[in-house]
Write an enzyme that holds these catalytic residues in place. Structure first.
Site, PDB file in Angstrom:
ATOM      1  N   ARG A  76     -12.485 -11.454  -4.656  1.00  0.00           N
ATOM      2  CA  ARG A  76     -12.470 -12.070  -5.990  1.00  0.00           C
ATOM      3  C   ARG A  76     -12.480 -13.586  -5.883  1.00  0.00           C
ATOM      4  O   ARG A  76     -11.823 -14.154  -5.000  1.00  0.00           O
ATOM      5  CB  ARG A  76     -11.206 -11.647  -6.751  1.00  0.00           C
TER       6      ARG A  76
ATOM      7  N   ARG B 267       3.392   3.697 -11.650  1.00  0.00           N
ATOM      8  CA  ARG B 267       2.971   2.306 -11.691  1.00  0.00           C
ATOM      9  C   ARG B 267       1.888   2.162 -12.757  1.00  0.00           C
ATOM     10  O   ARG B 267       0.881   2.869 -12.726  1.00  0.00           O
ATOM     11  CB  ARG B 267       2.396   1.886 -10.338  1.00  0.00           C
TER      12      ARG B 267
ATOM     13  N   HIS C 285       1.041  -7.994 -10.169  1.00  0.00           N
ATOM     14  CA  HIS C 285       1.904  -7.888  -8.981  1.00  0.00           C
ATOM     15  C   HIS C 285       3.371  -8.158  -9.347  1.00  0.00           C
ATOM     16  O   HIS C 285       4.164  -8.564  -8.503  1.00  0.00           O
ATOM     17  CB  HIS C 285       1.526  -8.914  -7.890  1.00  0.00           C
TER      18      HIS C 285
ATOM     19  N   GLU D 239       6.832  -2.255  -3.328  1.00  0.00           N
ATOM     20  CA  GLU D 239       6.663  -1.957  -4.751  1.00  0.00           C
ATOM     21  C   GLU D 239       7.135  -0.544  -5.091  1.00  0.00           C
ATOM     22  O   GLU D 239       7.715  -0.312  -6.146  1.00  0.00           O
ATOM     23  CB  GLU D 239       5.190  -2.167  -5.135  1.00  0.00           C
TER      24      GLU D 239
ATOM     25  N   ASN E 287       1.100   6.153  -8.010  1.00  0.00           N
ATOM     26  CA  ASN E 287       0.225   5.023  -8.318  1.00  0.00           C
ATOM     27  C   ASN E 287      -1.193   5.577  -8.425  1.00  0.00           C
ATOM     28  O   ASN E 287      -1.838   5.861  -7.416  1.00  0.00           O
ATOM     29  CB  ASN E 287       0.333   3.984  -7.200  1.00  0.00           C
TER      30      ASN E 287
END
Ligand code: ADP
Length: 396
Positions: free
Chosen positions: A241, A91, A180, A384, A7
């Site tokens: 965010r 990823r 996601h 993940e 990743n």
């Protein structure tokens, strides 16, 4: 088979080496500060203590090189040579409309990922750097790209289109993509397994609540809606965010504060969310202790976060014409029982009833609703990396 999962961020590279036989993690680590002073690899071999290796990493190729050297090191390593890595799973954040599932990487795929750079200018170029670095050092090893957006490509047009001129979709592919996806897919299918129900006949709402947070409606094994949009800024209130706001706020703040659009966007990405609301921080552990010390802004930030999540749960129960299961995952979803209980306290109209004792769990797969609860509520730790390893194995 041994699958290396990568990743790659702009200045970091996370990895796990997974043995597909028993799906165990042989070793994992994080290269930090790539291209900067003070770069280092934090490395953990299964069953051993963390190791910090300070080493200059001017570029991502150096980071991959260091990862390989460490994985094959005679004291700290877990494999004999690079040849023991059977495949690499990468990823990739944005696959645009081109990728609705994982693919074997070839030159054409690299070009197509490059074409999505516009949609994720911070992430995709970094992901590509990781692919190129691995290609350079292990040219004969098969590599697979697993996209954050792919799982949500099943959304219908009525869910992914914004109410703006259609030509922006046609010309620039402005639409909801969602992120996601690897987590939403892993958690929703795991939820069906844990409930002993067929995945293709279940309506699940997955709440991926971490620093970045998103929620999805998964009907009959397919994502039909999700809260993140063209970018990961839309949707829930997050750590830093803003999530969804009235778009007119951007111009309003720009005028009032004499800032450019870029500066306002930076504020919405990095100084908003529960950090902006509380003025304390983005980590809920800090917010929870502030709330316990009667900090009203921390309390309001937590309440706003839960409330916004409840709004989406209501919306997704509506669009699916019901919901069978609600699954909580990621840092907060897995570990913060207060947030879970607070969110569920709004949902009695759906037939949700939590068992407070069962809800008192951290990071363990558990059904936390009472047996008679009409809608089942679960904690399902996401994984993940494992999902990427599985997809990689399937494709090679
Ligand atoms: P990211 O989006 O960066 O992957 P995470 O999924 O790690 O974020 O979630 C970060 C949030 O999860 C933080 O607000 C933190 O408070 C919470 N969290 C993570 N681990 C724990 C834990 N062990 N106990 C309580 N809260 C946790």
């Amino acid at each position: 088979m041994k699958i290396l999962v990568i990743n790659c961020g702009s200045s970091s590279l996370k990895f796990q080496l997974i043995d597909s036989e028993d799906e165990s993690v042989l070793a994992k680590g994080l290269c930090e500060r790539i291209g900067m002073e003070g770069s280092r690899l934090v490395y953990t071999k299964a069953g051993s203590d963390k190791l910090v290796i300070e080493s200059a990493m001017p570029a991502h190729t150096n980071a991959v090189q260091l990862v390989i050297e460490t994985l094959t090191d005679k004291d700290n390593g877990v494999i004999k040579s690079l040849n023991d890595v059977d495949a690499v799973g990468h990823r990739i954040v944005h696959g645009g409309e081109k990728f609705s599932k994982s693919v074997l990487i070839d030159d054409e795929v690299i070009k197509a990922i490059e074409e999505c750079n516009d949609l994720a200018p911070l992430h995709n170029p970094a992901n590509l750097t990781g692919i190129r670095a691995c290609k350079e050092l292990m040219p004969d090893t098969k590599m697979v790209a697993v996209f954050d957006t792919a799982f949500h490509q099943t959304m219908p047009a009525k869910a992914f289109l914004y109410g703006i001129p259609y030509e922006y979709y046609e010309k620039y592919k402005v639409r909801r993509y969602g992120f996601h996806g690897t987590s939403h897919s892993f958690v929703s299918s795991r939820t069906a397994k844990l409930l002993g129900r067929p995945y293709d006949k279940l309506k699940t709402i997955v709440c991926h609540l971490g620093n970045g947070a998103s929620i999805s409606a998964v009907k009959d094994g397919k994502s039909v809606d999700t809260s993140m949009g063209l970018t990961p800024l839309e949707g829930l209130i997050m750590g830093t965010r803003s999530g969804s706001i009235d778009p007119a706020i951007i111009e309003f703040i720009a005028n009032k504060e004499n800032k450019s659009i870029k500066e306002v966007m930076d504020i919405l990405n990095k100084q908003s969310g529960v950090l902006g609301l509380s003025g304390i921080g983005s980590d809920f552990r800090d917010l929870m202790s502030a709330m316990e010390n009667n900090d009203e802004r921390a309390r309001t930030a937590i309440e706003a976060f839960c409330y916004q999540t409840v709004r989406y749960i209501g919306a997704y129960a509506a669009v699916m014409n019901g919901v069978d299961a609600i699954a909580f995952t990621a840092g907060l979803g897995e570990n913060n029982s207060y947030i879970r209980e607070k969110i569920c306290s709004y949902l009695s109209y759906l037939g949700v009833e939590i068992d407070s004792e069962k809800n008192n769990v951290n990071g363990t797969e558990t059904i936390i609703s009472v047996d008679s609860s009409k809608v089942k509520v679960l904690v399902v730790p996401t994984n993940e990396e494992l999902k990427i390893a599985r997809e990689t194995l399937e494709l090679i």
